[in-house]
Design a protein around this motif. Structure first.
Motif, PDB file in Angstrom:
ATOM      1  N   ASN B 300       0.827  -1.209   0.000  1.00  0.00           N
ATOM      2  CA  ASN B 300       0.000   0.000   0.000  1.00  0.00           C
ATOM      3  C   ASN B 300       0.865   1.265   0.000  1.00  0.00           C
ATOM      4  N   GLY B 301       2.063   1.139  -0.579  1.00  0.00           N
ATOM      5  CA  GLY B 301       2.944   2.292  -0.605  1.00  0.00           C
ATOM      6  C   GLY B 301       2.624   3.228  -1.738  1.00  0.00           C
ATOM      7  N   PRO B 302       3.238   4.388  -1.743  1.00  0.00           N
ATOM      8  CA  PRO B 302       4.182   4.874  -0.740  1.00  0.00           C
ATOM      9  C   PRO B 302       3.520   5.609   0.421  1.00  0.00           C
ATOM     10  N   THR B 303       2.178   5.553   0.476  1.00  0.00           N
ATOM     11  CA  THR B 303       1.500   6.312   1.532  1.00  0.00           C
ATOM     12  C   THR B 303       1.276   5.494   2.791  1.00  0.00           C
ATOM     13  N   GLY B 304       1.104   4.172   2.617  1.00  0.00           N
ATOM     14  CA  GLY B 304       0.789   3.348   3.771  1.00  0.00           C
ATOM     15  C   GLY B 304      -0.543   3.756   4.357  1.00  0.00           C
ATOM     16  N   ASN B 309       0.440  -2.609   7.244  1.00  0.00           N
ATOM     17  CA  ASN B 309       1.286  -2.550   6.050  1.00  0.00           C
ATOM     18  C   ASN B 309       2.772  -2.539   6.399  1.00  0.00           C
TER      19      ASN B 309
END
Lengths: 544, 366
Positions: B300-304, B309
């Motif tokens: 689920n990057g790059p936001t996390g 995660n």
């Protein structure tokens, strides 16, 4: 009279001269004006550490009374309004000339540009019939509030001042100081209202600035034009001040009718005749200017015939303004800009906002939320988003920026609860708020005719990268395509999962298709309203 | 009619006597017709000619003449932006340092950082007393550190402290240009507090903080807006990056971290992400790149955004060769197949930023 008292001996003549009431008043004005600017400066993410930055708004009794009329309740700190009411009961409209930052601004500008002779000033400071107008306005506003259309924010001086600072003065100041050459920018950051962001813009702030300029400029022609003619808060305090204990009293035996007391009379309160208590700002100038020592600020009872307590408003005028107020409500509602069937897709309210009708009953357009917003996404609504009723209320403009996931600052500073105080947990639907789910501001949609991977086989998906929820509300279908130039590229074609979208707008803000974004958020699906929902049921929730 | 000179003299001797003609006072005319002297005439003509002549020169003289303001094509009035160049901040690898990449494993973040730096010969070797050092963490989003989307504050605090105390740096600056509100991101990630606790100065971007940067050899950003303010007079540059999953370019690590110094319309670069990331590897030649493998964002990057995660690791890396470092981290920290290695690493190797093959160039300290 007996001889000098010990106090008189203590206070030598020069000390006495410095301790004049007018000087004390000026000190008070500087204190409150400085405090007001300081509070606006503190209204920023890196400085707001529980300071009561909206306190001057919360002390505004007109905000308290009108929201009480429109909602039936008094939100959070609005009870502070009683303080000013109490002060008025004690000493008349001292708020207007000792505390109100907008009044101070008017007085200062009027003083700075007053090029008239003393004698001309007499006439400029005499009471005029048109000064009744503020009472009519107050009546109109209060009746509309009671019916459910809160519009006092348009003219309430504190709201007006906060709004002007937030959307005009603060950005102007920031833009100016950052141009100063040769100074350490880290030091300039301390001066700026909004350090650590790129230049802020506020849509339509020109009109807010123009309104400020005209109202302040009017002082050149009519001293304290706004305070004497328009101010609804002044009118409210004028009505209350008839019961005040202290007021300006004129000793008719000493008075020689020289009219010198009119030289600097701020409120046009006729101190040379029967003092109009409802108009008097208690500025104390007349006491200073009286050569005969005939005027004093003292307790009631010296000479009741020499004062006029009630505002000079005839019954007919009151009836008229009452009718206009009663008509104002249907007029503003029939405009039809904000019904549940016909609302602007751009009317996206900040997180924590209550349902739209309730929102309009509470929002005083003070724009504190807009001032505190660290991303500049919050904008004063224009005619297009909210019609007149929603003018200058906060809306989100995702072309400018987005709503940051872990930020609830707008809900912290809102003085009236149109943006209810929420926590990050509540905003994201975590912890004890799992049942309710996250606060949803709107729903994002793709315009596949403009989206680079969909329409043109060009890789992009910035929207997917920045989508802040987990799992992401924007997901991709990956496929290899051969474009017209024979290149084989891996395309991530984005699609929307509306059940997961919280409408934060970062996809729209970062979309490279600048002018008309290929992904955009509209208000439908906002969680604050059942009437404006989109999905029958979130598939994401039923899975869990 | 009186002569004007006489009238002036008359003024000087008060009181003025009324003029008499035939015994009766004569009223003075309201105005007197003046006459212009020769000097005055010539002076005025001269001044007028001078002004008009100068104006004619300025506007009509050929464009290459001095002071000429002439602009026939309309191009001369275009704003001229002179691009600047960045220094090469790398240090010659000393003979004593056997490896290009140091890996510190186990212990507190402080111990891991120390071990990693020891792997490449110790930080004192790279930072001289009196240096101004820029530390570039990843502050892209307003996330709590535990979510792994940004650099870990403990590590930054430790590094800044080490630079100021152990290396006796003159000044340590911490800077980034986040995607979200810079003021807010630096606060929420805890990086502002951490940097300032250790004695660093935080540089936030604003509209005036950017300069046009010229990067010879870069394909997409040969000239591009760059967050230059913190680079003024800097001697050494250290990147500190988290290890993150990234849908578009597979992984965001040490090289991708420099993306945060770009200004302008940087979201366009996603149309050719591998090219831009490899361009970044030659835009900045950092003294060191540090990879923080204590909180690894696996998906689920790059936001996390969700703690699930994130995987907790026990590795900190410090490298002279960022390409080898990213290559190792991709395989061992993100646990991906080395055959799927992001294309940008190969491109960076082509551009001469380092070598993907890390075999024999790594020193791991447990």
């Amino acid at each position: 009279m007996s001889g000098p008292t010990p106090v008189d001996e203590l206070l030598s003549k020069p000390v006495r001269k410095k301790l004049r009431l007018t000087n004390v008043r000026i000190a008070s004005q500087i204190f409150f004006f400085g405090g007001f600017i300081l509070l606006c400066w503190l209204t920023w993410t890196s400085r707001l550490e529980g300071y009561p930055v909206s306190r001057i708004l919360e002390m505004d009794p007109l905000v308290m009374i009108s929201t009480m009329l429109s909602t039936g309740y008094v939100y959070r700190y609005l009870g502070w309004g009683l303080l000013v009411l109490g002060l008025t009961l004690l000493a008349g409209r001292v708020f207007c000339n000792w505390i109100c930052p907008y009044g101070t601004l008017h007085q200062f500008i009027g003083w700075l540009f007053n090029i008239h002779k003393t004698k001309d000033n007499f006439d400029r400071n005499r009471y005029l019939d048109v000064y009744y107008f503020k009472y009519a306005l107050l009546t109109v506003f209060l009746i509309m509030s009671a019916m459910g259309a809160l519009q006092i924010g348009l003219l309430d001086p504190i709201c007006l001042m906060y709004r002007s600072v937030a959307t005009v003065i603060a950005p102007t100041f920031d833009m100016t100081v950052e141009q100063i050459p040769g100074v350490d920018p880290l030091w300039i950051d301390n001066l700026k209202f909004a350090p650590g962001v790129s230049r802020r813009v506020f849509v339509g702030s020109f009109w807010i600035g123009l309104m400020l300029l005209i109202l302040v400029g009017a002082n050149v022609y009519v001293p304290r034009f706004f305070c004497r003619v328009l101010c609804p808060l002044g009118a409210l305090l004028g009505v209350v001040s008839r019961f005040s204990l202290f007021r300006i009293n004129r000793d008719v035996h000493k008075c020689t009718d020289c009219d010198l007391c009119l030289t600097r009379c701020e409120g046009a309160a006729d101190p040379q005749a029967a003092v109009r208590v409802s108009e008097c700002f208690s500025c104390m100038n007349c006491i200073d200017d009286c050569p005969e020592d005939a005027l004093s600020f003292s307790m009631v009872g010296l000479d009741t015939k020499q004062v006029q307590l009630k505002p000079d408003v005839s019954r007919r005028r009151m009836l008229f303004s009452g009718i206009i107020g009663a008509l104002g409500y249907p007029l503003i509602k029939i405009h039809g800009k904000n019904t549940n069937e016909n609302f602007s897709p751009m009317l996206i309210r900040p997180p924590g906002s209550v349902e739209e009708n309730e929102f309009l009953e509470k929002c005083i357009k003070c724009d504190q939320c807009i001032n505190v917003c660290p991303t500049n996404v919050l904008q004063p609504a224009t005619w297009a988003e909210g019609g007149l009723e929603g003018l200058w209320t906060p809306v989100m403009n995702f072309d400018i920026s987005h709503c940051q996931l872990k930020c609830t600052l707008c809900s912290e500073v809102c003085p009236t609860g149109s943006i209810r105080k929420i926590t990050v947990e509540e905003k994201l639907g975590k912890g004890e708020f799992v049942e309710e789910g996250p606060i949803v501001l709107g729903t994002a949609f793709f315009d596949r005719g403009r989206c680079l991977p969909h329409a043109m086989d060009i890789p992009c998906v910035v929207c997917e990268e920045v989508c802040p929820v987990s799992p992401k509300a924007i997901q991709t279908v990956d496929e290899e395509v051969k474009d017209v130039f024979g290149e084989i590229t891996l395309l991530n074609k984005p699609f929307m999962v509306p059940d997961l979208c919280i409408g934060c707008g970062i996809c729209q803000a970062e979309c490279p298709v600048l002018d008309d974004r290929a992904v955009y958020v509209t208000a439908v699906g906002e969680s604050r309203s059942d009437e404006r929902s989109l999905l029958l049921e979130s598939r994401a929730k039923s899975d869990k | 009619m009186t002569d004007s000179e006489d009238a002036r003299e008359g003024e000087a001797t008060p009181p003025e006597r009324p003029l008499l003609e035939n015994g009766k006072p004569v009223q003075k005319p309201d105005y007197e017709k003046g006459s212009m002297g020769r000097r005055s005439f010539l002076g005025k003509i001269g001044a007028a000619t001078g002004i008009i002549g100068a104006a004619t020169y300025l506007s009509k003289a050929p464009e290459d003449w001095p002071l000429s303001m002439r602009d026939d094509s309309g191009h001369r009035s275009e704003p001229k932006i002179t691009p600047i160049r960045l220094n090469d901040y790398r240090i010659e690898k000393s003979a004593a340092a056997s490896a290009d990449v140091g890996i510190g494993r186990g212990g507190t973040p402080k111990q891991m950082l120390r071990k990693a730096l020891d792997g490449i010969g110790g930080i004192e070797r790279y930072i001289s007393p009196g240096d101004i050092v820029l530390v570039k963490p990843n502050v892209a989003f307003d996330r709590a550190p535990a979510l792994g989307a940004t650099s870990q504050p403990e590590l930054i605090e430790e590094l800044v402290n080490m630079l100021l105390v152990d290396c006796r740096a003159q000044e340590v600056r911490v800077a980034d240009n986040p995607i979200e509100s810079p003021a807010d991101c630096f606060m929420k990630t805890g990086l502002r507090a951490a940097s300032e606790r250790a004695g660093g100065r935080v540089y936030l971007p604003d509209s005036n903080a950017f300069k046009m940067l010229n990067t010879p050899g870069a394909k997409l950003i040969e000239e591009w807006w760059f967050f230059h303010r913190p680079f003024t007079n800097v001697d050494k540059v250290i990147g500190v990056a988290p290890v993150k999953d990234h849908n578009l370019c597979y992984a965001s690590m040490g090289i991708k971290n420099w993306y945060g110094l770009l200004g302008g319309r940087r979201s366009q670069f996603h149309q050719d992400i591998h090219e831009i990331v490899s361009d970044l590897s030659i835009m900045i030649r950092p003294t060191l790149t540090i990879l923080d493998g204590t909180k690894i964002l696996m998906e689920n990057g790059p936001t996390g955004g969700d703690p699930s995660n994130v995987v907790t690791g026990d590795v900190v890396m410090a490298a002279l060769d960022p390409v080898a470092q990213d290559s190792w981290a991709f395989e061992h920290l993100l646990k991906r197949d080395p055959n799927d290695l992001p294309e940008y690493l190969h491109k960076s190797e082509e551009k001469g930023s380092g070598r993907v093959d890390y075999t024999g160039r790594i020193k791991e300290i447990l």
